[in-house]
Design an enzyme around this catalytic site. Sequence first.
Site, PDB file in Angstrom:
ATOM      1  N   GLU A 123       0.823  -1.213   0.000  1.00  0.00           N
ATOM      2  CA  GLU A 123       0.000   0.000   0.000  1.00  0.00           C
ATOM      3  C   GLU A 123       0.863   1.271   0.000  1.00  0.00           C
ATOM      4  OE1 GLU A 123      -2.722  -0.414   3.319  1.00  0.00           O
ATOM      5  OE2 GLU A 123      -3.921  -1.877   2.236  1.00  0.00           O
ATOM      6  N   GLU A 266      -6.040  -8.073  -0.113  1.00  0.00           N
ATOM      7  CA  GLU A 266      -6.509  -8.233   1.262  1.00  0.00           C
ATOM      8  C   GLU A 266      -7.999  -7.941   1.295  1.00  0.00           C
ATOM      9  OE1 GLU A 266      -4.551  -5.665   4.096  1.00  0.00           O
ATOM     10  OE2 GLU A 266      -2.549  -6.075   3.305  1.00  0.00           O
TER      11      GLU A 266
END
Length: 480
Positions: A123, A266
């Site tokens: 991220e 995720e």
Amino acid sequence: MERAHFASKILVLLLSLSVVMVVVESGIGVNWGTISFHRLSPETVVDLLKDNKIGKVKLFDADPTVMRALMGSGIEVMVGIPNEMLAVLSSSTAASDLWVSQNVSRYMVKGGVNIKYVAVGNEPFLTSYSGQFQSLVLPALMNLQQSLVKVNLAGMIKLVVPCNADAYESSLPSQGAFRPELTQIMTQLVSFLNSNGSPFVVNIYPFLSLYGNSDFPQDYAFFDGTTHPVVDGPNVYYNAFDGNFDTLVAALTKLGYGQMPIVIGEVGWPTDGALSANHSAAKAFNQGLVKRVLSNSGTPLRPGVPPMDVYLFALLDEGAKSVLPGNFERHWGIFSFDGQAKYPLNLGNGLLKNAKQVDYLPSRWCVANPNRDLSSVTNHFKLACNVADCTTLSYGGSCNNIGEQGNISYAFNSYYQLKKQNPQSCDFDGLGMVTFLDPSVGDCKFLVGVTDNNSLSFMLNGRKTIFSLFIFWGFGMFFM
Ligand SMILES: *[C@@H]1O[C@H](CO)[C@@H](O)[C@H](O)[C@H]1NC(C)=O
Ligand SMILES: *[C@@H]1O[C@H](CO)[C@@H](O)[C@H](O)[C@H]1NC(C)=O
Ligand SMILES: *[C@@H]1O[C@H](CO)[C@@H](O)[C@H](O)[C@H]1NC(C)=O
Ligand SMILES: *[C@@H]1O[C@H](CO)[C@@H](O)[C@H](O)[C@H]1NC(C)=O
């Protein structure tokens, strides 16, 4: 603006005609993070994966003990590169060559590790990082790609960049676009991914939308239909996951890559530490998600095409993670830290099976001594909770209602187990005592640690997970 808009509409049209021909294999994998005070041995975890026929795993680094345990398992692996390593990998081809040789090539042997992806950063475009990793991603990708080419692995192993869903935004899925300040870098990124046959990897968290916004319609976070469907032209969205996924499809379409395969890096639901974090909600979300993915029904913008791969977050609880995002952050596992299924869940091969051969410490606990005056306990309580994990005591947590003495006992025990039941760690100036009677109360479990040799390794490769609420998204979905 008008042009881009028009072009994107055409692309959506083309997209809906052509995706039908894309054939992808879908499968449920898991994220295996290791930021825990009580780590199961990697061999035990790999056996757990095998027993549950979980064929895909995503890692956040390339811990050699984990990689060694995965050798010969056949399990498909996404190896990770922490954000902190992007600087050196982006500036030095020697560093990227070395990373590839040490963390990839050496495992690409007969009976080795089935590495399929390398996740470059985790991220890295997260809003809360304020752009600090942004300019490093592309150069690191280029270097690593060259390193893979040099050792003839570029065909087999794909570089990817797991992005948080905060990389794009919109009030309606069809209007999805990357954040304006990311447009240029995303254009380069998806072009790179496309030319190397890599998918776009995204992390999607309806839980955070619900947690961060009390107006977010609860049923929209799940998969059982909603009284608040989002109507987007001809398309109707009944759950936040589909809406979020199609927002990404629209954002990719705007850049000219509407057909790029998407992997969910995720997705999941925590079970403790917040009001909507509980077993029944996690079971409902995860089972609904699995059913939805395995049904191959796709989304309105990609009918019949499920995400290529979906990695649940997470395999195990990670009790040593930062609680900056919230007290729920240590409770994302479908299994508790010791590999025990928290609730019945079927990933497509029957209900989850527990880990075998877990090496527990002896069955004993540390509690507050009921014969002592506990009025001077505050500092001990704080110290224990600062070091160990007391997040289940928080509002909405499973141990929130065990009373003041219960709180103290919980903190003492958490610390005592972290210290591997060292007798001195239950002293607390005489306020603590060891007991052989399980002090657990109802759903509030007082843990017994597991023995392992790696309890401090999380400090060396501590992954930072910084919080981002999808407030914009949440509001958009609700008020459209
Ligand atoms: C290989 O990966 C490990 C774990 O992520 C890391 O500590 C190590 O520095 C990497 N090796 C190189 C040469 O970068
Ligand atoms: C669990 O969370 C769900 C979702 O927010 C909520 O509706 C439910 O009341 C919670 N259950 C318990 C027992 O707290
Ligand atoms: C126990 O601790 C939690 C978390 O600090 C707190 O919310 C709760 O009020 C405490 N209970 C008592 C009885 O002090
Ligand atoms: C701890 O380390 C020793 C020696 O390295 C090893 O034999 C043992 O299996 C390890 N124990 C666990 C639980 O990993």
